[in-house]
Every structure is written in structure tokens, then in C-alpha cells.
Design a protein around this motif. Structure first.
Motif, short mmCIF file in Angstrom:
data_model
loop_
_atom_site.label_atom_id
_atom_site.label_comp_id
_atom_site.label_asym_id
_atom_site.label_seq_id
_atom_site.Cartn_x
_atom_site.Cartn_y
_atom_site.Cartn_z
N LEU A 59 -22.60 4.87 -8.66
CA LEU A 59 -21.60 5.83 -8.19
C LEU A 59 -20.60 5.11 -7.28
N ILE A 60 -19.33 5.42 -7.44
CA ILE A 60 -18.31 4.85 -6.55
C ILE A 60 -17.55 6.02 -5.91
N VAL A 61 -17.58 6.08 -4.57
CA VAL A 61 -16.92 7.17 -3.84
C VAL A 61 -16.07 6.57 -2.72
N PRO A 62 -15.11 7.34 -2.20
CA PRO A 62 -14.32 6.82 -1.07
C PRO A 62 -15.21 6.55 0.14
N GLY A 63 -14.82 5.61 0.99
CA GLY A 63 -15.55 5.35 2.24
C GLY A 63 -15.54 6.59 3.11
N LEU A 64 -16.56 6.73 3.95
CA LEU A 64 -16.68 7.93 4.78
C LEU A 64 -16.14 7.66 6.18
N VAL A 65 -15.60 8.70 6.79
CA VAL A 65 -14.90 8.56 8.07
C VAL A 65 -15.64 9.33 9.16
N ASP A 66 -16.00 8.63 10.22
CA ASP A 66 -16.67 9.24 11.37
C ASP A 66 -15.62 9.47 12.45
N LYS A 119 -23.26 -1.72 8.00
CA LYS A 119 -24.14 -1.49 6.84
C LYS A 119 -24.25 -0.02 6.46
N SER A 120 -23.53 0.84 7.16
CA SER A 120 -23.63 2.28 6.91
C SER A 120 -22.58 2.72 5.89
N PHE A 121 -22.54 4.02 5.62
CA PHE A 121 -21.57 4.57 4.67
C PHE A 121 -20.18 4.74 5.31
N THR A 122 -20.10 4.43 6.59
CA THR A 122 -18.83 4.62 7.33
C THR A 122 -17.90 3.43 7.12
N THR A 123 -16.66 3.72 6.76
CA THR A 123 -15.66 2.65 6.64
C THR A 123 -14.68 2.68 7.81
N ARG A 124 -14.49 3.87 8.39
CA ARG A 124 -13.56 4.01 9.53
C ARG A 124 -14.19 4.96 10.54
N PRO A 350 -20.48 30.32 3.87
CA PRO A 350 -20.94 28.95 4.13
C PRO A 350 -20.04 27.92 3.46
N LEU A 351 -20.08 26.70 3.97
CA LEU A 351 -19.30 25.61 3.36
C LEU A 351 -19.97 25.17 2.05
N THR A 352 -19.15 24.66 1.15
CA THR A 352 -19.67 24.16 -0.13
C THR A 352 -19.79 22.63 -0.08
N ALA A 353 -20.49 22.09 -1.07
CA ALA A 353 -20.64 20.63 -1.17
C ALA A 353 -19.25 19.98 -1.29
N ALA A 354 -18.38 20.59 -2.10
CA ALA A 354 -17.04 20.02 -2.28
C ALA A 354 -16.28 19.98 -0.96
N GLU A 355 -16.45 21.05 -0.17
CA GLU A 355 -15.72 21.12 1.10
C GLU A 355 -16.20 20.07 2.10
N VAL A 356 -17.52 19.90 2.21
CA VAL A 356 -17.99 18.92 3.20
C VAL A 356 -17.70 17.49 2.75
N PHE A 357 -17.69 17.26 1.44
CA PHE A 357 -17.32 15.92 0.94
C PHE A 357 -15.85 15.65 1.28
N TRP A 358 -15.03 16.65 1.12
CA TRP A 358 -13.61 16.51 1.48
C TRP A 358 -13.47 16.24 2.98
N LEU A 359 -14.23 16.97 3.81
CA LEU A 359 -14.15 16.77 5.27
C LEU A 359 -14.51 15.34 5.66
N GLY A 360 -15.55 14.77 5.00
CA GLY A 360 -16.02 13.44 5.35
C GLY A 360 -15.19 12.31 4.76
N THR A 361 -14.25 12.65 3.88
CA THR A 361 -13.40 11.62 3.27
C THR A 361 -11.93 11.87 3.66
N VAL A 362 -11.25 12.74 2.92
CA VAL A 362 -9.83 12.98 3.19
C VAL A 362 -9.60 13.66 4.55
N GLY A 363 -10.48 14.61 4.90
CA GLY A 363 -10.30 15.38 6.14
C GLY A 363 -10.18 14.46 7.34
N GLY A 364 -11.18 13.61 7.53
CA GLY A 364 -11.14 12.66 8.65
C GLY A 364 -10.22 11.51 8.37
N GLY A 365 -10.15 11.10 7.10
CA GLY A 365 -9.34 9.94 6.71
C GLY A 365 -7.88 10.11 7.06
#
Ligand code: GUN
Ligand code: FE
Length: 425
Positions: A59-66, A119-124, A350-365
Motif C-alpha cells: 500500500l502507498i499512502v500520503p505521509g501523515l501529519v502530526d 521511523k513512524s508514519f509521520t512525515t511532518r 460520528p466521523l467516517t474512515a474517509a474523514e479521519v484519513f483526510w484529517l491526518g493527511t490533507v487536513g493537517g498537511g
């Protein structure tokens, strides 16, 4: 050929919008000069000369943003998690942060943090350090070397703290802030962000000075907002002139606007006027579900923020949160939103899987610019995940595999990691 131009082959997934992700089985993701040139079912001929990194089956996904974490709290994580915010700060956090006056201690602790973050899933990430200038510069050196892209703040705090983590007074705090800014001007990937800890930690005089410095240097700002009821009442006592907590930051010019990009962590109990002002000023909310559960702060109305069009991302809030993994933060964001919906307010679904994935990528990015997507033009931050340990007799779709990664991923699944087109792992 530039080293930041290449092609990744594998099973791709990224957000198209807050409510929808796109997947492509066995696709090609093209990186040119550190930015995405798009995803393709067949590799266009014009990219034939680029090096091909074949991650077929992965699987290839965008880096995650903390969007919110405290680097010095990492080695103290999971301690005092039976307390609420203000007791946890005075009994655990402030004494722990005081130790960073010792540079040897700081170096050893920050080595652990930076190595695990790399070494984590965080890129930024947007990080708080401590009030200590030299230790903060040391953290920034280590982050710069790691290849991660971060904002880091030397913390300002000149009141309401018994431990020596507190600075002597506003004048010293400002002098040290200027010395810190001078010391970090040569970093490329590691940028300074003004970091008044929160209103209870900063005198009006210090906030005035930081506001002036922000206007002079156009620096971004990060802090905490409306996390806990006792904290909110305390702010009202400390700043009786303020209409609500966010107004206390706004009074000093530290609450968003075009020249003042701002992140406020938590916003669990924000009143209507505060939400309206965050929207008007483009203030980012860093939603930190694990921290808000651990410290019994509550559950932020993220669905409401999304409906209003506020800017929202996810934060680990190490060490209010204990887990660096932004996938864990995504899963918890869904879980706590379901409890909120069941127990507090059925009007917010409640939030959906698509929404939280968006928050952790584009939302914070988007705090970092064009970051968090594989759409053409976005900076190429990518994670390659090996999920074969989860493969069963049933063949899952790419979409199902991504959902499983949100809940079940482990650090060891990370096979490769790219930040702005540069390979870190
Ligand atoms: N408010 C002020 N400081 C802190 C901190 O270190 N962690 C959290 N969660 N909230 C804060
Ligand atoms: Fe925090």
C-alpha cells in the motif's frame, strides 16, 4: 536525472475530499522534483527514463501529519494518565520539562524522540519543545538531520508554574525567544513557530511582546485552546476582560489571519463565538483524541468544525497522548466521535474512515502548503506499507486494506518513507 524524480509502483490510496478517498490497484505514482506529477494506471512514456521503485502488492499512502505534539514529553509518556489536565501539568509535565535545562539529558531524550519519529508514519509535525533555548536548538538540529519537515517552538511560560521550567519574567522570555530565532535561521526543513504555552502560563506583558514579535517577523503561532473546563475558568479569572478563551489570544494579535498562521490544539469546549472567530481567521484546530480521552478533557465536535469549513488536522499530543502513530489517532478520532454521538449529541454524526484519513493527511498537511495528497503539484510525502501479515483467504480491496491499516498498522509495516521526494527509510 534528479534524485528527487522517480516512479513508485504499488496499491495507491489518497484523499480526494474530506468524504472520499481514491484507490488504485497496481498503479504508478510519479514524483518530479519532489512533487507529485500524478497517479496513473499505465506509466506515461514521458516518465520511462525515471527510476522505478517497485512496491507491487504494498500500500502507498500520503505521509501523515502530526499537528500537535510535545517532543520533551515523549520519554515520560503514559505517566499520570489517571489525572486531569491541570494536575497532570503540575505533577508530571512541568517537573519533566525542567530537566531539559541539562543539555546532556536533552540530547539523550531528544535522540530517542527523533529516532522514533523518523521511523513512524509521520512525515511532518508541529512540535512544542521546552522553555530552554539551547535544548530547543539541539532538538531542531536533530530534526533537521532526520529529513523530517517540522515546525518547532521554544515554549514561552513566565507564570503559574512552581518548577524551574518557568522563565524568570517576560523580558527574559522574550530575549531568549530572539536568541532562539537567531540560532535556527540556517535550518531548511525545521522552522520556528512561536509557542506561548497557553494563557495561564503567560503574563499579559509576555503576550504583548510575543504579539509584537509576531507582527515584526510574521511567524506562525501554536498554542492550546479550550481543552478543559477548569482551564477555561482559570483563563476567565486571569483575563477578566476577555470575552472567551480565544479572545485572550486575539487581544494580543496571536489568533490567525493572513500573516499569522495559527494552530490551536484541542478546542473541545469552544463556544460559538470562538468557533466563528477561528473560521474567520483560518485558525487550524489540532484534534487530539487520545489526549482528550486520557486527560478526561472531553470530545471535540469535529463534525461541526468540518461542516463549518474550519481547518482541522490531527495531533498525537504526546504526552497527553501516548501513541506517535497518526493511524492510531485516526482510529481514536472515529471511536471518540461515536461515543460523543451516542452519549452527548445525536445531532453530530460520528466521523467516517474517509474523514479521519483526510484529517491526518490533507487536513493537517495544508498547514505546510500543498501537502497530504498525491494530486499533481502536491509535495511528495509517501509511506509504503507492507500489510501482507493481515492477508487472509479473502482478497481485500485496496480500500479495505487502508481501513485495516487505520486500526491495525504497526511501526514494522512501514517499508519505505518519502518526504518532499526524499527517501528517509
Ligand atoms: N496545556 C498547556 N500545556 C499543555 C501540555 O503540555 N499538554 C496539554 N495536553 N495541554 C497543555
Ligand atoms: Fe499539547
Amino acid at each position: 536525472m534528479k534524485t528527487t524524480s522517480f516512479v513508485l509502483r504499488g496499491d495507491l490510496a489518497y484523499s480526494l475530499s474530506p468524504t472520499q478517498w481514491r484507490t488504485m490497484s497496481n498503479g504508478f505514482l510519479v514524483c518530479v522534483d519532489g512533487r507529485s506529477a500524478g497517479v496513473f494506471e499505465q506509466l506515461p512514456e514521458r516518465y520511462d527514463d525515471l527510476p522505478l521503485l517497485d512496491f507491487s502488492g504494498k500500500l502507498i499512502v500520503p505521509g501523515l501529519v502530526d499537528l500537535h505534539a510535545h517532543a520533551p514529553q515523549y520519554t515520560y509518556r503514559a505517566l499520570g494518565m489517571d489525572l486531569e489536565l491541570l494536575d497532570w501539568l503540575s505533577l508530571h509535565t512541568f517537573p519533566a520539562e525542567a530537566r531539559y535545562a541539562d543539555l546532556n539529558f536533552a540530547g539523550a531524550a531528544y535522540d530517542r524522540f527523533v529516532d522514533d519519529l523518523r521511523k513512524s508514519f509521520t512525515t511532518r509535525a508541529c512540535l512544542f519543545a521546552t522553555s530552554h533555548t539551547d535544548a530547543t536548538l539541539l532538538l531542531m538540529e536533530k530534526l533537521e538531520e532526520s529529513g523530517l519537515i517540522t515546525y518547532v517552538g521554544k515554549v514561552n511560560m513566565d507564570r503559574n508554574c512552581d518548577s524551574p521550567a518557568r522563565e524568570e519574567n517576560a523580558v527574559r522570555s522574550l530575549q531568549e525567544t530572539v536568541r532562539w530565532l537567531d540560532g535556527c535561521s540556517s535550518f531548511r526543513r525545521t522552522s520556528p513557530i512561536l509557542t506561548p504555552r497557553f494563557i495561564p502560563s503567560c503574563t499579559d506583558e509576555l503576550m504583548e511582546d510575543l504579539g509584537a514579535l509576531q507582527r515584526e517577523r510574521k511567524l506562525p503561532v501554536q498554542s492550546h485552546l479550550s481543552e478543559n473546563q477548569s482551564e477555561i475558568e482559570w483563563v476567565q479569572q486571569l483575563c477578566p476582560w476577555s470575552k472567551y478563551y480565544g479572545d485572550a489570544y486575539d487581544h494580543f494579535g496571536l489568533f490567525g489571519g493572513a500573516d499569522c498562521p495559527t494552530i490551536m490544539a484541542h478546542c473541545v469546549h469552544s463556544p460559538e463565538e470562538e468557533i466563528a472567530l477561528m473560521k474567520e481567521r483560518g485558525v487550524f484546530v489540532a484534534h487530539c483524541p487520545e489526549s482528550n480521552a486520557n486527560l478526561a478533557s472531553g470530545v471535540a465536535p469535529v463534525r461541526r468544525f468540518l461542516e463549518e469549513g474550519l481547518r482541522v488536522g490531527l495531533g498525537s499530543d504526546i504526552a497527553g497522548g501516548t501513541q506517535l502513530s497518526l493511524f492510531k489517532a485516526m482510529a481514536l478520532a472515529v471511536q471518540v466521535s461515536k461515543l460523543r454521538w451516542r452519549l452527548v449529541d445525536q445531532s453530530l454524526a460520528p466521523l467516517t474512515a474517509a474523514e479521519v484519513f483526510w484529517l491526518g493527511t490533507v487536513g493537517g498537511g495544508s498547514f505546510f502548503g500543498q501537502v497530504g495528497s498525491f494530486a499533481p503539484g502536491y509535495e511528495l510525502d509517501a509511506l509504503v506499507l507492507d500489510d501482507t501479515r493481515l492477508a487472509g483467504p479473502h482478497r481485500h480491496t485496496v480500500s479495505e486494506r487502508l481501513e485495516q491499516m487505520i486500526y491495525l498498522s504497526e511501526d514494522a509495516d512501514l517499508t519505505a518513507k518519502f518526504v518532499a521526494g526524499r527517501r528517509l527509510l
